[in-house]
Design an enzyme around this catalytic site. Structure first.
Site, short mmCIF file in Angstrom:
data_model
loop_
_atom_site.label_atom_id
_atom_site.label_comp_id
_atom_site.label_asym_id
_atom_site.label_seq_id
_atom_site.Cartn_x
_atom_site.Cartn_y
_atom_site.Cartn_z
N CYS A 56 128.22 -41.01 -4.75
CA CYS A 56 128.67 -41.68 -6.68
C CYS A 56 127.95 -41.90 -7.34
O CYS A 56 127.13 -42.08 -6.38
CB CYS A 56 129.97 -42.54 -6.28
N CYS A 60 129.51 -49.02 -9.39
CA CYS A 60 131.17 -50.08 -9.33
C CYS A 60 130.63 -50.93 -7.94
O CYS A 60 130.54 -50.03 -6.84
CB CYS A 60 132.59 -49.14 -8.39
N CYS A 63 132.31 -50.95 -4.52
CA CYS A 63 132.49 -49.22 -3.68
C CYS A 63 131.68 -48.70 -2.42
O CYS A 63 130.31 -48.71 -3.08
CB CYS A 63 132.73 -48.59 -4.85
N CYS A 100 147.96 -39.05 -2.13
CA CYS A 100 146.68 -39.29 -3.92
C CYS A 100 145.63 -38.88 -3.24
O CYS A 100 145.21 -39.35 -2.25
CB CYS A 100 147.07 -40.71 -3.60
N CYS A 131 149.17 -37.50 -6.43
CA CYS A 131 148.51 -38.26 -7.65
C CYS A 131 147.61 -38.14 -6.88
O CYS A 131 146.81 -37.29 -6.42
CB CYS A 131 148.51 -39.14 -7.56
N CYS A 191 148.93 -44.01 -12.75
CA CYS A 191 148.83 -45.33 -11.44
C CYS A 191 147.61 -46.06 -12.17
O CYS A 191 145.84 -46.07 -12.06
CB CYS A 191 148.61 -44.12 -10.87
N ARG A 263 152.12 -52.13 -6.37
CA ARG A 263 151.90 -51.66 -5.22
C ARG A 263 150.93 -52.37 -4.61
O ARG A 263 149.58 -52.68 -5.23
CB ARG A 263 150.92 -50.33 -4.55
N1 SAM Z 1 135.49 -42.49 -8.44
C1 SAM Z 1 136.84 -42.71 -8.76
C2 SAM Z 1 137.26 -43.80 -9.56
O1 SAM Z 1 136.51 -44.66 -9.42
O2 SAM Z 1 137.94 -43.89 -10.67
C3 SAM Z 1 138.45 -42.50 -7.60
C4 SAM Z 1 138.05 -42.98 -6.68
S1 SAM Z 1 138.34 -45.17 -6.74
C5 SAM Z 1 137.29 -45.26 -4.97
C6 SAM Z 1 139.15 -45.24 -6.51
C7 SAM Z 1 139.51 -47.61 -6.72
O3 SAM Z 1 139.96 -47.47 -6.10
C8 SAM Z 1 139.00 -47.23 -7.89
O4 SAM Z 1 138.86 -48.23 -9.54
C9 SAM Z 1 138.77 -49.20 -7.22
O5 SAM Z 1 140.09 -50.02 -7.85
C10 SAM Z 1 139.82 -48.70 -5.70
N2 SAM Z 1 138.71 -49.63 -4.64
C11 SAM Z 1 137.13 -48.64 -4.53
N3 SAM Z 1 136.79 -49.72 -3.54
C12 SAM Z 1 138.00 -50.70 -3.18
C13 SAM Z 1 137.59 -51.93 -2.47
N4 SAM Z 1 136.26 -51.71 -1.95
N5 SAM Z 1 138.20 -52.73 -2.00
C14 SAM Z 1 139.25 -53.15 -3.97
N6 SAM Z 1 139.63 -51.35 -4.02
C15 SAM Z 1 138.40 -50.72 -3.66
C1 DTB Z 2 144.08 -47.92 -6.16
O1 DTB Z 2 143.88 -48.93 -6.68
N1 DTB Z 2 143.22 -48.25 -4.69
C2 DTB Z 2 143.32 -46.77 -3.63
C3 DTB Z 2 143.53 -45.66 -4.59
N2 DTB Z 2 143.63 -46.72 -6.03
C4 DTB Z 2 142.68 -44.70 -5.27
C5 DTB Z 2 141.67 -47.06 -3.48
C6 DTB Z 2 141.11 -48.06 -2.59
C7 DTB Z 2 140.67 -47.82 -1.92
C8 DTB Z 2 140.31 -48.87 -0.85
C9 DTB Z 2 138.71 -48.89 -0.72
C10 DTB Z 2 138.14 -47.55 0.61
O2 DTB Z 2 138.92 -47.70 1.68
O3 DTB Z 2 137.41 -47.52 0.53
FE1 SF4 Z 3 132.35 -44.24 -7.71
FE2 SF4 Z 3 133.42 -45.02 -6.21
FE3 SF4 Z 3 132.71 -46.09 -8.83
FE4 SF4 Z 3 135.06 -44.52 -8.28
S1 SF4 Z 3 134.85 -46.78 -7.58
S2 SF4 Z 3 133.42 -44.62 -10.14
S3 SF4 Z 3 134.23 -43.12 -5.91
S4 SF4 Z 3 131.74 -45.73 -6.97
#
Ligand code: SAM
Ligand code: DTB
Ligand code: SF4
Length: 333
Positions: A56, A60, A63, A100, A131, A191, A263
């Site tokens: 990606c 963030c 992530c 989702c 979702c 959500c 949640r």
């Molecule tokens: N790329 C899309 C976005 O950013 O909206 C969708 C996928 S992203 C992984 C979805 C959400 O997962 C993020 O907005 C964040 O709130 C949560 N998330 C991602 N990595 C995480 C982590 N290591 N621990 C907790 N929540 C996480």
């Molecule tokens: C949300 O609030 N948490 C989910 C879902 N919406 C997309 C994602 C959590 C991701 C946790 C880290 C991972 O598994 O990569």
């Molecule tokens: Fe990309 Fe992860 Fe950020 Fe979603 S949360 S936009 S997958 S870097």
């Protein structure tokens, strides 16, 4: 009953004074709101599937999927439809009521809309709520997803507007709000939540709840994640936030969002059963089920069954809401 209808005019000070009450008063109020608005035992169960993992372009800081950081997650192609359907069938058989699908995209490309739309229709046909979380949306895309059968769009605000810029630099808070408005205008439910444990102050957690409370109508689902620290990311060594702080955030959300599913999201894998039970008792009425989130582990069926037996929340969201609806129709006769 205090606080029982959704309000959009909360001040940050009001939310702070709720958040900072003694934990027993806070949880007591949250339970009062929960009982006034939800049938006993209501628990919504979502299951995640990463349909496009890694690579990606966003940065963030939490992530595993960002191409900016050296993590253990490799970039993969979009998953084929048959694999998505097989995962949805397994989720349904395991008791999930919502499926989702998440993609490691900055934004949804028009060329991918038909592929994702086909996944949404196929998952819906399995009798699951749908979702997706696909990054930013352009005009018209949410309408196409809605027409395919999309129920919810997940797009988190993550933290306060002030702290956001220290966590993500490749997009703005307003970009997030813009995508949320597009999904809402297309008639898709929202959500929207955030993450605790990214080095933010309590004021940022309160700021997040305040920002969410201004969304009109409120998001139907509010996911509260505890950061899952990912090796190789800027937040990979962050100290864990306490479970009592999670309880404060969840209980405050229950009070501020009386009619929304709140949640208990990422972070359960590292918690004991007692810690998770505290967070359900603080007002959460939704979890992610299954043994994986997107790229990290989740407790899975056996541990979840033990947790749900312990707290006595055995019914799924759909079933409980349907029973309650039928009962109120009978009571009204
Ligand atoms: N790329 C899309 C976005 O950013 O909206 C969708 C996928 S992203 C992984 C979805 C959400 O997962 C993020 O907005 C964040 O709130 C949560 N998330 C991602 N990595 C995480 C982590 N290591 N621990 C907790 N929540 C996480
Ligand atoms: C949300 O609030 N948490 C989910 C879902 N919406 C997309 C994602 C959590 C991701 C946790 C880290 C991972 O598994 O990569
Ligand atoms: Fe990309 Fe992860 Fe950020 Fe979603 S949360 S936009 S997958 S870097």
């Amino acid at each position: 009953m205090p606080f029982d209808s959704p309000r959009h005019d909360w001040t940050k000070d009001e939310i702070q004074s709720i958040y900072e009450q003694s934990l027993d008063t806070l949880v007591g109020q949250a339970l009062e709101v929960k009982r006034a608005n939800w049938p006993d035992g209501a628990l919504q169960k979502s299951q995640l599937l990463s349909i496009k993992t890694g690579g990606c372009p966003e940065d963030c800081g939490y992530c595993s999927q960002s191409a900016h950081f050296d993590t253990d997650v490799d970039a993969e192609k979009l998953m084929p439809l048959d694999e998505v359907v097989a995962a949805a069938k397994r989720a349904k058989a395991g008791g999930a009521d919502r499926f989702c699908m998440g993609a490691g995209w900055r934004s949804l490309k028009d060329r991918d809309v038909p592929k994702v739309a086909a996944m949404i229709s196929a998952v819906k046909a399995e009798g699951l709520e749908t979702c997706v979380t696909l990054g930013m949306l352009e005009d018209g895309q949410a309408e196409a997803l809605k027409a395919a059968g999309l129920d919810y769009y997940n797009h988190n605000l993550d933290t306060s507007a002030e702290y956001y810029t220290t966590v993500v630099t490749t997009r703005t808070y307003d970009d997030r709000l813009d995508t949320l408005a597009k999904a809402r205008e297309a008639g898709v439910k929202l959500c929207v939540g955030g993450i605790l444990g990214m080095g933010e102050r309590r004021a940022d957690r309160i700021g997040l709840i305040h920002e969410l409370s201004k969304l009109t109508p409120h998001p139907e689902s509010v996911p509260i994640n505890m950061l899952v620290p990912i090796k190789g990311t800027p937040l990979g060594e962050s100290p864990a936030v306490s479970v009592t702080e999670m309880a404060r955030a969840i209980a405050t959300c229950r009070i501020v969002f009386p009619k929304s599913w709140v949640r208990l999201s990422a972070g359960r894998e590292g918690m004991s059963e007692g810690e998770q039970a505290l967070l359900l008792l603080a007002g959460a009425n939704s979890i992610f089920v299954g043994d994986r989130l997107l790229t990290t582990d989740n407790p899975g069926e056996d541990r979840d069954q033990s947790l749900l037996d312990a707290v006595g929340f055995e019914a799924s969201g759909h079933d409980v809401m349907e029973r309650s609806h039928k009962k109120s129709l009978i009571d009204a006769r």
